[in-house]
Design an enzyme around this catalytic site. Structure first.
Site, mmCIF file in Angstrom:
data_model
loop_
_atom_site.group_PDB
_atom_site.id
_atom_site.type_symbol
_atom_site.label_atom_id
_atom_site.label_comp_id
_atom_site.label_asym_id
_atom_site.label_seq_id
_atom_site.Cartn_x
_atom_site.Cartn_y
_atom_site.Cartn_z
ATOM 1 N N ASP A 1 0.868 -1.275 -0.021
ATOM 2 C CA ASP A 1 0.114 -0.023 -0.050
ATOM 3 C C ASP A 1 0.822 1.111 0.036
ATOM 4 O OD1 ASP A 1 -2.429 1.467 0.131
ATOM 5 O OD2 ASP A 1 -3.099 0.402 2.089
ATOM 6 N N ASP B 1 -11.019 1.678 -2.565
ATOM 7 C CA ASP B 1 -11.792 1.373 -1.212
ATOM 8 C C ASP B 1 -12.919 1.433 -1.206
ATOM 9 O OD1 ASP B 1 -9.057 0.860 0.027
ATOM 10 O OD2 ASP B 1 -8.722 2.935 0.919
HETATM 11 C C1 GLA Z 1 -5.663 1.763 2.407
HETATM 12 C C2 GLA Z 1 -5.928 0.592 1.630
HETATM 13 C C3 GLA Z 1 -7.293 -0.172 2.482
HETATM 14 C C4 GLA Z 1 -6.707 -0.454 3.553
HETATM 15 C C5 GLA Z 1 -5.701 0.616 4.563
HETATM 16 C C6 GLA Z 1 -5.339 0.276 5.782
HETATM 17 O O1 GLA Z 1 -6.515 2.921 2.637
HETATM 18 O O2 GLA Z 1 -6.562 1.049 0.496
HETATM 19 O O3 GLA Z 1 -7.638 -1.040 1.670
HETATM 20 O O4 GLA Z 1 -5.647 -1.439 3.419
HETATM 21 O O5 GLA Z 1 -5.403 1.275 3.754
HETATM 22 O O6 GLA Z 1 -4.826 1.359 6.468
#
Ligand code: GLA
Length: 698
Positions: free
Chosen positions: A452, A520
């Protein structure tokens, strides 16, 4: 087979891909001019085009016609793809042809400045099974005393044939709303598509498609390009009042400069271009084929059904809770269990702990290994979330190494999501990141990393470095290098690219990852649009898609489980709901739908995708693979209660018959093509269906 021909009399190169053709020539001043990009031409036919020298225009106009890399210098007034300043203040270049190489399926055209020891190579690479042309450029400073300042160095400029109109298709969005497809007339102007975020970005994706305004899903000419770069980028599309259109693009955003010291060179990322005569759908399928054939490392694998608890538990992860979820996930048929954020250091919220990559002793008293072993014992792969480029100021790492972050003297350090960006272009920081990742993967038998990156770059400085803007390139390259090295050392490791959802989805990241966390936003209605945009360039097998709880956390929309599944089944299926709260009926239904997904998965993940539009809000995707056809159709609302009516399928054999794998019904190909498939949609809102057909031998 692709072939490359050079015709010395006309100084003309003809590049033939599987079904298209591209031609360039040198003019009398040794400038590389664009000749043709489109339908196949013979050398004789292309020769005719080289005789069409554009009229000089007035003393206020650019002279000489479109170039393969539009440079600054002379009578050129359009957007420049190469801008340099020499040590004595001279700007612009004047070329002399310095030879070419034709090697395998690659053409390299070498140019040298007439006075200064600066060289440019234009690269063109073809593949025998694709119409995609990969282009990039290298600029070299051969001066042994003086530096050269590069103010812009694009990978390539692209030119369309003259058409009556021009329309651009592109992807816009933001966090939670990535990949929204927009189509608009190209204004007679310069239109800039860019990311200044140090990341590919949610806001614009470096993919574009141009057509003359008449192309449709399955017919018409479409010219599209995609930049293989995961950092800042800039593409300038221009349409002249004279009726020409083209674009130039590459890495970096405006205002950055890079210095080439004596002997140094700069190589740009690949800018891939595709001409398709088969409409937007044909272009997408050609891109999907290219991504499978020449970008992904493991295109023939099927992506496993994964479970990720982020939406269910947030930062509240611990060993008992994850074991409980893993047991439930395994019962559903999940194949890969991924522990998300919150497992390490003092990371109990997004305020602290990033950078301290050891398991939190309160949450995982014996480390991660017991959980990893349990997940493996349950027959699933073990995956883990990491965010290697980032650090919370409230972390042991930052307290020990405050100089490791991107920063500038006498400027603030802007925190976004309470975090800063590590300067991985520094060899010590990169070595540290690689070392802990390597240790973590080895010690815990990790099968999958969700990689990420949750913020954009700011104050991207590198105090003490002689060429500080280099960090905009070197940071991205360093991330790519760490991924490459990890994968080389751990051949079974698979990686999901994520940047707060789909903020880093591009051809470069997919060279070293296997799938993308698309967004997300897991609301299935929003996802239909997001997936529609994502699929313009990327195939379903790389599109991570989870089924989460209802009401949705982002939108509060309530939707049936079946609808959520049917939307997510058009990609690489994952489950992201809180399984502890699902009823027995829901768990049973989910188990059945996961089994169905596994049955249709080769068709979805490896098949050809056709986007279908029905009546009202009905949209659908049809996948075909060998003798199988899968249709996923979604109808979020029914205006006036009207049923959408039969859905016309495409790409079937009209003479063949197809059996519905679930109902046994027999359909004729001709009827499905011309009159359509009646859909058994449930009543009401958020209706959906899945149809799996097999062609039968009569
Ligand atoms: C990002 C990712 C999410 C999750 C969060 C964790 O927003 O896209 O899927 O992993 O970080 O903090």
């Amino acid at each position: 087979m692709p072939h490359l021909l050079y015709e010395a009399d006309q100084r003309l190169w003809l590049l033939s891909t599987a079904t298209t053709c591209y031609a360039i020539r040198l003019d009398e001043h040794d400038v590389v001019r664009h000749v043709h990009w489109g339908a196949p031409l013979t050398l004789d036919q292309a020769r005719v085009l080289t005789e069409r020298i554009p009229s000089p225009g007035s003393s206020f106009d650019s002279a000489g016609g479109p170039e393969e890399l539009a440079v600054e210098g002379g009578a050129r007034f359009g957007p420049a793809g190469l801008q340099v300043r020499f040590a004595n203040g001279t700007r612009g270049v004047e070329w002399r042809f310095a030879g070419h190489d034709l090697e395998d399926a690659t053409l390299r055209v070498h140019l040298a400045d007439r006075h200064y020891p600066l060289r440019l190579t234009l690269h063109y690479r073809l593949h025998d099974d694709s119409d995609v042309i990969e282009r990039w450029a290298t600029v070299e400073n051969h001066d042994d005393r003086h530096p050269v300042t590069v103010q812009r160095c694009d990978s390539a400029s692209w030119t369309l044939p003259q058409r009556a109109g021009y329309r651009v298709s592109h992807l816009v969005g933001g966090w939670n709303s990535e990949f929204q497809l927009r189509r608009a007339d190209v204004p007679v102007a310069e239109t800039v598509f860019t990311s200044r975020r140090g990341m590919t970005s949610h806001h614009a994706n470096p993919w574009l498609a141009l057509d003359d305004g008449t192309a449709a899903e399955e017919h018409g000419e479409v010219w599209s390009t995609a930049l293989a770069w995961s950092g800042s980028w800039r593409i300038t599309l221009h349409r002249d009042p004279t009726g020409r259109a083209g674009w130039t693009g590459g890495f970096g955003h405006e205002g950055l400069t890079w210095t080439l010291t004596p002997g140094q060179s700069l190589e740009t990322p690949v800018f891939a271009g595709l001409y398709s005569a088969g409409g937007f759908g044909g272009a997408s399928r050609a891109w999907h084929g290219y991504v499978r054939g020449h970008v992904l490392s493991h295109p023939d694998e099927v992506r496993p059904v994964l479970y990720n608890s982020w939406e269910a538990t947030g930062f509240d992860v611990d060993e008992p809770g994850q074991r409980n979820l893993a047991a439930r996930a395994a019962r559903l048929g999940v194949e890969l269990f991924v522990v998300d954020d919150g497992w390490f250091g003092g990371r109990v919220s997004d305020h602290s702990g990033l950078g301290d990559w050891t398991p939190n002793p309160d949450r995982f008293p014996h480390g991660l290994r017991p959980l990893a072993d349990e997940v493996h014992r349950l027959g699933m792969g073990f995956g883990l979330w990491v965010e290697p480029e980032m650090v919370n100021p409230d972390s042991d790492l930052y307290r020990a190494h405050p100089d490791w972050v991107l920063h500038m003297a006498h400027r603030g350090r802007t925190e976004l999501r309470h975090q800063l960006v590590l300067n991985l272009a520094r060899p010590d920081t990169a070595a540290w990141a690689h070392a802990w990742l390597d240790r973590l993967v080895t010690a815990n038998h990790i099968d999958f990393l969700k990689w990420d990156a949750n913020r954009s770059m700011t104050e991207a400085g590198w105090p003490g470095h002689a060429d500080p803007d280099r960090v905009w390139i070197e940071q991205t390259r360093a991330v790519h290098r760490i991924m490459d090295r990890l994968r080389a050392d751990h051949p079974d490791l698979r990686i999901e690219a994520c940047a707060g959802g789909g903020g880093r989805a591009d051809l470069a990241v997919l060279t070293r990852t296997d799938q993308v966390w698309t967004s997300d936003n897991t609301d299935p209605v929003d996802r239909i649009g997001i997936q529609h945009g994502f699929g313009q360039l990327f195939p379903a097998q790389v599109m991570g898609a989870w089924v989460t709880d209802s009401p949705n956390v982002a939108t509060a929309r309530r939707t049936p489980l079946r609808f959520r599944f049917h939307v997510a089944m058009a990609g690489a299926l994952g489950i992201g709901g809180d399984l502890a709260t699902w009823s027995e009926d829901e768990l049973k239904e989910a188990t059945g739908l996961i089994a169905t997904y596994k049955r249709i998965r080769p068709v979805v993940q490896h098949g050809a995708a056709y986007r279908l539009a029905g009546a009202g809000t009905l949209t659908a995707v049809e996948f075909t693979y060998r003798d199988e056809v899968v249709v996923l159709a979604w109808c979020p609302t029914r205006a006036f209660g009207h049923d959408p009516g039969p859905l016309r399928l495409t790409a079937l054999d009209p003479a063949a018959r197809y059996r519905d794998r679930d109902t046994g019904a027999l359909h004729s190909g001709a009827v499905l093509l011309h009159a359509g498939l009646p859909l058994a949609l449930p009543e009401g809102e958020h209706a959906s269906t899945l149809v799996h057909l097999t062609r039968i031998e009569d």
